[in-house]
Design a protein around this motif. Structure first.
Motif, PDB file in Angstrom:
ATOM      1  N   ASP A 102     139.246  51.712  24.963  1.00  0.00           N
ATOM      2  CA  ASP A 102     138.785  50.821  23.547  1.00  0.00           C
ATOM      3  C   ASP A 102     138.748  51.508  22.432  1.00  0.00           C
ATOM      4  OD1 ASP A 102     136.907  49.859  22.339  1.00  0.00           O
ATOM      5  OD2 ASP A 102     134.573  50.535  23.664  1.00  0.00           O
ATOM      6  N   LEU A 103     139.415  50.666  21.514  1.00  0.00           N
ATOM      7  CA  LEU A 103     139.964  51.443  20.652  1.00  0.00           C
ATOM      8  C   LEU A 103     138.706  51.023  19.183  1.00  0.00           C
ATOM      9  CD1 LEU A 103     144.157  52.445  20.605  1.00  0.00           C
ATOM     10  CD2 LEU A 103     141.456  53.933  20.680  1.00  0.00           C
ATOM     11  N   ARG A 104     138.050  49.794  19.654  1.00  0.00           N
ATOM     12  CA  ARG A 104     137.393  49.464  18.654  1.00  0.00           C
ATOM     13  C   ARG A 104     136.601  49.608  17.152  1.00  0.00           C
ATOM     14  NH1 ARG A 104     133.863  46.098  22.506  1.00  0.00           N
ATOM     15  NH2 ARG A 104     133.549  47.215  23.912  1.00  0.00           N
ATOM     16  N   LYS A 105     135.900  51.300  17.360  1.00  0.00           N
ATOM     17  CA  LYS A 105     135.231  51.597  16.498  1.00  0.00           C
ATOM     18  C   LYS A 105     136.697  52.771  15.443  1.00  0.00           C
ATOM     19  CE  LYS A 105     135.500  56.104  19.537  1.00  0.00           C
ATOM     20  NZ  LYS A 105     134.215  57.144  19.695  1.00  0.00           N
ATOM     21  N   TYR A 106     138.476  52.302  15.990  1.00  0.00           N
ATOM     22  CA  TYR A 106     138.955  52.652  14.879  1.00  0.00           C
ATOM     23  C   TYR A 106     139.787  51.635  14.146  1.00  0.00           C
ATOM     24  CZ  TYR A 106     138.285  57.305  17.878  1.00  0.00           C
ATOM     25  OH  TYR A 106     138.535  58.247  18.477  1.00  0.00           O
ATOM     26  N   LEU A 107     139.546  49.959  14.558  1.00  0.00           N
ATOM     27  CA  LEU A 107     140.187  48.689  13.760  1.00  0.00           C
ATOM     28  C   LEU A 107     139.569  49.092  12.877  1.00  0.00           C
ATOM     29  CD1 LEU A 107     139.988  46.206  16.487  1.00  0.00           C
ATOM     30  CD2 LEU A 107     141.279  47.844  16.059  1.00  0.00           C
ATOM     31  N   GLY A 157     143.252  43.219  12.268  1.00  0.00           N
ATOM     32  CA  GLY A 157     142.505  44.094  12.585  1.00  0.00           C
ATOM     33  C   GLY A 157     143.822  45.306  13.446  1.00  0.00           C
ATOM     34  N   GLU A 158     143.512  45.128  15.005  1.00  0.00           N
ATOM     35  CA  GLU A 158     143.882  45.083  16.166  1.00  0.00           C
ATOM     36  C   GLU A 158     145.653  45.403  15.724  1.00  0.00           C
ATOM     37  OE1 GLU A 158     143.232  43.808  19.990  1.00  0.00           O
ATOM     38  OE2 GLU A 158     145.079  42.893  20.335  1.00  0.00           O
ATOM     39  N   MET A 159     146.320  44.064  15.417  1.00  0.00           N
ATOM     40  CA  MET A 159     147.413  44.293  14.750  1.00  0.00           C
ATOM     41  C   MET A 159     147.989  45.211  14.250  1.00  0.00           C
ATOM     42  SD  MET A 159     150.182  42.388  14.949  1.00  0.00           S
ATOM     43  CE  MET A 159     150.037  41.664  15.901  1.00  0.00           C
ATOM     44  N   LEU A 160     146.823  45.043  12.537  1.00  0.00           N
ATOM     45  CA  LEU A 160     147.042  46.719  11.374  1.00  0.00           C
ATOM     46  C   LEU A 160     147.630  48.094  12.486  1.00  0.00           C
ATOM     47  CD1 LEU A 160     144.704  45.716   9.061  1.00  0.00           C
ATOM     48  CD2 LEU A 160     147.210  45.458   8.881  1.00  0.00           C
ATOM     49  N   LEU A 161     145.906  48.743  13.207  1.00  0.00           N
ATOM     50  CA  LEU A 161     146.105  49.625  14.222  1.00  0.00           C
ATOM     51  C   LEU A 161     147.631  50.069  15.063  1.00  0.00           C
ATOM     52  CD1 LEU A 161     144.672  51.918  14.915  1.00  0.00           C
ATOM     53  CD2 LEU A 161     143.631  50.894  16.839  1.00  0.00           C
ATOM     54  N   LYS A 202     139.839  39.082  25.089  1.00  0.00           N
ATOM     55  CA  LYS A 202     138.963  37.914  23.297  1.00  0.00           C
ATOM     56  C   LYS A 202     138.331  38.939  22.747  1.00  0.00           C
ATOM     57  CE  LYS A 202     133.810  36.981  26.095  1.00  0.00           C
ATOM     58  NZ  LYS A 202     133.579  35.930  26.651  1.00  0.00           N
ATOM     59  N   GLU A 203     138.115  40.479  23.197  1.00  0.00           N
ATOM     60  CA  GLU A 203     137.621  40.810  22.250  1.00  0.00           C
ATOM     61  C   GLU A 203     138.637  42.228  21.709  1.00  0.00           C
ATOM     62  OE1 GLU A 203     134.993  43.828  24.807  1.00  0.00           O
ATOM     63  OE2 GLU A 203     133.364  42.171  25.053  1.00  0.00           O
ATOM     64  N   PRO A 204     138.357  42.309  20.284  1.00  0.00           N
ATOM     65  CA  PRO A 204     139.893  42.972  19.261  1.00  0.00           C
ATOM     66  C   PRO A 204     139.640  44.544  19.897  1.00  0.00           C
ATOM     67  CG  PRO A 204     138.290  41.611  17.992  1.00  0.00           C
ATOM     68  CD  PRO A 204     138.081  41.309  18.765  1.00  0.00           C
ATOM     69  N   GLY A 205     140.559  45.167  19.834  1.00  0.00           N
ATOM     70  CA  GLY A 205     139.691  46.283  19.592  1.00  0.00           C
ATOM     71  C   GLY A 205     140.486  47.049  20.815  1.00  0.00           C
ATOM     72  N   TRP A 206     141.150  46.596  21.837  1.00  0.00           N
ATOM     73  CA  TRP A 206     141.473  47.620  23.381  1.00  0.00           C
ATOM     74  C   TRP A 206     143.348  47.101  23.667  1.00  0.00           C
ATOM     75  CZ3 TRP A 206     137.993  48.743  27.154  1.00  0.00           C
ATOM     76  CH2 TRP A 206     136.965  48.803  27.211  1.00  0.00           C
ATOM     77  N   PHE A 207     143.568  48.116  23.461  1.00  0.00           N
ATOM     78  CA  PHE A 207     144.470  48.566  23.676  1.00  0.00           C
ATOM     79  C   PHE A 207     145.332  49.153  25.743  1.00  0.00           C
ATOM     80  CE2 PHE A 207     146.864  48.704  19.511  1.00  0.00           C
ATOM     81  CZ  PHE A 207     145.046  48.558  19.136  1.00  0.00           C
ATOM     82  N   SER A 256     143.663  59.948  11.466  1.00  0.00           N
ATOM     83  CA  SER A 256     143.625  59.180   9.981  1.00  0.00           C
ATOM     84  C   SER A 256     143.186  57.885   9.703  1.00  0.00           C
ATOM     85  CB  SER A 256     145.303  58.873   9.706  1.00  0.00           C
ATOM     86  OG  SER A 256     146.339  57.373  10.323  1.00  0.00           O
ATOM     87  N   GLN A 257     142.894  57.070  10.954  1.00  0.00           N
ATOM     88  CA  GLN A 257     142.262  56.165  10.814  1.00  0.00           C
ATOM     89  C   GLN A 257     140.601  56.367  10.177  1.00  0.00           C
ATOM     90  OE1 GLN A 257     144.358  53.950  10.077  1.00  0.00           O
ATOM     91  NE2 GLN A 257     142.828  52.443  11.354  1.00  0.00           N
TER      92      GLN A 257
END
Lengths: 479, 479
Positions: free
Chosen positions: B396-401, B408-412, B432-437, B461-462
Motif C-alpha cells: 500500500d503506497l497510497r501515502k506516497y502518491l 499519481g500511481e503512474m507517476l510513482l 480499483k484503488e490507486p496506490g497499490w503495488f 524523495s517523495q
C-alpha cells in the motif's frame, strides 16, 4: 499410406517411416457446415473431407460454445483414420543425433520466460540454416525470424494477425486439408480454393497446373461474393501433388499477389525432402528479387524434413517487422521450451552432418521407397503423378470408383480402411475430381510391401470399368 | 520487483530469483480501448494498465488486421517494463535436476505426432502428482488430464471452447492482468471484474475479501449490460494478493457458480509455493465434493512452483470430457515437444526429491526473502498484505502518491523505473484503488537488498502526506 493390423486391433499400426504422419486429413465431413451454419451467426467456411458421411454435426454440447463444439467435432471425427494410427505403438531405432550428450543443456536462461520470438541463439542459427539451404542471395537476418511450436500454429497466428474474421486466403486445390482448420479454429479465416483439374490442355503445362489466370478468376469469384481475400497460400513442394514451382512460376504468382496487395504465405515444409537428383526446389527466399517483400512470409519446420512432428518446432521468416512482432505476441500461446530451442540450434548448426549423413541417407530411403511404390502402381496400371519430392504420390483411382462421385470415392476409401490400409481421399484435399487418393510412401520396405499388397487386394476386388476416359498419364519428374 | 542496472544499459537486469518473472503486467494503457472501439465492430473489453500514459493506439498497420494491430500493440507496449528485463543476461547456478542424464531420452514415439492431450505416460504422472499434492479424496484419472505449453495457452483454449465471442468470465480484482490478454487475443472473450477494496468492514474478513454477495452483484451488473457471463476465474493462491481461499470460501464460490451454471476455472499455479508453515493451501481437487464437477476445471503449471516458465508446461484437469476434448483439439496450436513431455514425467514422478530436496529448499528461500522484504517494509512504515504464499507482496503506497489517482500511481511507477526498479502498479491488476503495488521478492538476497535500497530512495524523495487516512493495517498470515 498406413497399413493397419488386420486381425488384432491391439497390434501396431504401421505408418509413416522416415518421417512423420500426414494425418488429420480425414476428419471432416459435410454434415458440419449444414448444421453449424444454422447456429453460428457468421458464415462457416465450406468444410469438406472424407470422414464418415453418416456423421452429422447434430449435437451441440451443453457445456461448450458453438465454436467449442466445432473444435471438439474436429477431434471426434478424426477417430476412424488418424486415431487408429495413434492407438498403436511405434517401433523404430533410436535417433542417435538427438540422443548425443551435447543435446541436453539446462541453462537457467532456457528455463525463464524467453523472448517470445525465440532465443536469439536459435534465431541466428535458423537464419544461417535458411540462408544456406534456401540459397538466399544475401545472408538472412535473425530479426526476421520468429520460432514457435510448429507450422500449424504459424498458420493460426498469421491468419489472425493478417485477416479480420471472415476474411480469406486463396489456396490452390488440391491442398493439405488441415490448413483449413489451422486458419479457422482460432482465426475465423476462410480458404478460397483455386480449384485445379487434372486435364492438360496447354503445351508445357502439367496436371493441376496453377496459372495466374486461374488465380485471377478465383480472386474475382471471391470478390463478387463479397469475400475479402487477404492473401495467397502456396505449399512448395506441394502437398499432396509433390509438385515444385519453378522460379518463373513462383515469380508470376508473387507478381499477381503484389498487384492485388495480397500477402503470400509460402509453406516450404518439404523443402529438403526432394529425393530425385534431377529435381530442384527453389525457395522463395532464394529469389533474386521479391516483388513485395513486406507481404512475403516463408514458413518451415523440422516436422517433415527431419521427421520430427512431435518435437514441435516451426519458424517464420518475414522482412515485415509488424507481422513478425504481431506473430511473436501470439507466441505466448505457441511457445516452445527453451531446452528444445537449444536442441534445435544444435541440430541446425551441424551442416556437415545434415549434408553428409542425414540428407543423403534420407533421400536414398525416400527414393527407394518411392521407386518401389511407383513400380507397383505401374504394374497395376494405375496412373499417378511422380514428382520426386515429398512423402506422397497422388494417385488416380478414378477407374476403380463404383460411381464417379465423392460418394463413390468414399466407398472406395472405406474399402481400403476395411482392408486395414489408410489412404487419404481427394475430398480431404478439396480436389474437385472424385477418385484421386494420396498415398504416403515414406515408410519401411516391409510395411510398404504389406500396404501395397492390401491396396492390390482392394483394387482387384473392385470391378474395373471397361473404359477409362478420365485417367491422365503418369507424370515422371521433370528434368 | 526487478532491479535494473543503473549506469550501463547493457549490464544485467536483476530480476526474479528462485522462480520466474511475473512480467507482462505493465503493457497496456487506456489509449487502446478508445482507439480500437472506433474501428472494431465488436466491443473491445476494457483494457487497463500501467504503460506509458502518453502511448495511444493511434496507428493501425497497413499490413495487419485490426486485431493483428491490437496483438502487436500488446507487444510494443511491453517495451519499457518487461522488455528491459529481457535484454539482460541471467546468472544462476545450473539446475542439477534437469541436467541429470536420465532427462534426455529420444524415443521415436516422442518425435511423432502425439495424442494431442499429451502422451499417456505423462498424463498418468500428472494424475498421480495432482492426486498427491492436491490431496484428492480419490485417485485422479489420466483421461481427465490435458497437457499443453503453459497456462496462458490454457486460458486461451478454455475461453474459446467455453464462450462465444464477446461473452465473459467473472474475475475478482485485483487480478493478474495478463489473463485479460489470454482470453481476448484469440478468444475474444472479456473479463468482468468483481472489484474488491481494501477496507475491512465486517468482522472475520480481510482486505479485498471476495464474497458471494459481491459475485452476485458483479454478475447482475454484467447481465444488466447485456454481457453474457459463462464462467468464473479463481486464482488460488491469489496473484497479486497472495491470499488463499479457505475450503469453506471455495465451496461457497463453487455453489454460487453452480446456481448460475457458470464454469469455474481454478488456476492453482502457485499451489506449491506456500512457504509459511502456518498457512495451508486447499486445492479444488482436494474438496470432498464438487458442487458441479462438469463445470469445474483446474489448471496448474511448472512455471511458478518449479521456476520454469521457459519450459512451457501446463496442465488442465477436468472431469468434463467434452471440454477436455475440445481443448485437446486446440492443442495442435499449444503442443509441447515429446522430449519435454518425457522430462516433465521424470520430474513429476520423483516425489522424494520434490518433498525432501526441492520444496524444503524452495520454501526456505522464499521465506527468507519474504522475511527480509517485509522487514524492510515495516521499517519504512509501509502497510502491506503478508500472506505466506506466492512470490509477491501487495504493498500500500497510497501515502506516497503525489495525488490519489491512477495518474499519481503512474507517476510513482515511473519514479521507480527511473531509479531502475520495476514494480507492477495496481492499475495493471485492475485494482480499483490507486496506490497499490505488487512487489516480487523471489530473488537472491543481494538483489533484494539493492532493490529495496532503490525503493527506499524513491519513497524518501517523495513528500509524504501528513495524514494517511487510506492505509490498511499490515496483515500477517492467518493461523
Amino acid at each position: 499410406m498406413s497399413t493397419l493390423p488386420q486381425k488384432e486391433s491391439r497390434a501396431p499400426t504401421t505408418c509413416v517411416g522416415l518421417a512423420s504422419t500426414q494425418g488429420l486429413d480425414s476428419n471432416c465431413g459435410d454434415g458440419l457446415e449444414r448444421e453449424c451454419s444454422r447456429k453460428l451467426g457468421q458464415k462457416l467456411p465450406e468444410l469438406c473431407g472424407v470422414g464418415d458421411p453418416t456423421t452429422t454435426f447434430s449435437s451441440y454440447s451443453s457445456h461448450l460454445s458453438s465454436r467449442g463444439s466445432i473444435i471438439k467435432w474436429f477431434w471426434d471425427t478424426a477417430e476412424e483414420g488418424y486415431r487408429g494410427y495413434l492407438m498403436d505403438a511405434y517401433d523404430e531405432d533410436k535417433n542417435p543425433k538427438l540422443s548425443q550428450s551435447d543435446m541436453l543443456r539446462v541453462e537457467p536462461s532456457l528455463l525463464q520466460y524467453p523472448d517470445w520470438r525465440g532465443h536469439l541463439f536459435l534465431r541466428e542459427e535458423v537464419a544461417r540454416f535458411l540462408s544456406f539451404y534456401c540459397k538466399s542471395p544475401s545472408p538472412l537476418k535473425p530479426e526476421n525470424v520468429v520460432v514457435l511450436n510448429g507450422c500449424a500454429s504459424l498458420f493460426s497466428a498469421l491468419a489472425t494477425v493478417l485477416c479480420e474474421m471472415g476474411e480469406a486466403f486463396l489456396i490452390p486445390a488440391p491442398y493439405y486439408g488441415s490448413i483449413k482448420q489451422h486458419v479457422y479454429l482460432y482465426g475465423n479465416v476462410q480458404l478460397v480454393c483455386v480449384s485445379l483439374d487434372s486435364e492438360v490442355t496447354e503445351l508445357g503445362t502439367r496436371p493441376f497446373q496453377l496459372t495466374v489466370k486461374k488465380l485471377e478468376k478465383a480472386l474475382q469469384g471471391a470478390n463478387s461474393e463479397g469475400v475479402k481475400v487477404k492473401g495467397l497460400i502456396l505449399v512448395n513442394p506441394w502437398n499432396p501433388l509433390g509438385d515444385i514451382y519453378s522460379p518463373r512460376e513462383l515469380q508470376e504468382y508473387l507478381e499477381f499477389a503484389k498487384r492485388h496487395e495480397l500477402h503470400v504465405l509460402v509453406d516450404e515444409i518439404y523443402m529438403l525432402s526432394v529425393f530425385e537428383e534431377s529435381v530442384r526446389h527453389h525457395s522463395v527466399l532464394g529469389l533474386e528479387r521479391l516483388p513485395d517483400p513486406q507481404r512475403t512470409h516463408m514458413m518451415w519446420s523440422t516436422s517433415k524434413d527431419f521427421g520430427m512432428s512431435g518435437l514441435r518446432f516451426g519458424t517464420l521468416y518475414t522482412e515485415n517487422q509488424e507481422v513478425a512482432t504481431a506473430v511473436a505476441s501470439l507466441c505466448r500461446y505457441h511457445g516452445l521450451s527453451g531446452l528444445v530451442q537449444y536442441q534445435m540450434a544444435q541440430l541446425l548448426r551441424d551442416h556437415d552432418w545434415i549434408n553428409q549423413v542425414y540428407l543423403p541417407e534420407n533421400h536414398a530411403r525416400l527414393k527407394a521407397a518411392h521407386a518401389y511404390v511407383s513400380g507397383e502402381l505401374r504394374a497395376l496400371g494405375i496412373p499417378f503423378l511422380s514428382r520426386g519430392a515429398g512423402f506422397f504420390i497422388w494417385v488416380d483411382l478414378r477407374k476403380y470408383l463404383p460411381e464417379l462421385t465423392f460418394e463413390g470415392e468414399m466407398l472406395l476409401w472405406r474399402k481400403f480402411l476395411d482392408n486395414k490400409v489408410l489412404l487419404s481421399a481427394g475430398k480431404a484435399f478439396e480436389c474437385k475430381e472424385p477418385g484421386w487418393f494420396r498415398l504416403i510412401f515414406s515408410d519401411k520396405a516391409h510395411r510398404l510391401r504389406l500396404g501395397m499388397q492390401r491396396v492390390r487386394q482392394v483394387l482387384e476386388s473392385q470391378s474395373q470399368k471397361a473404359e477409362d476416359p478420365f485417367s491422365c498419364q503418369t507424370q515422371e519428374p521433370r528434368g
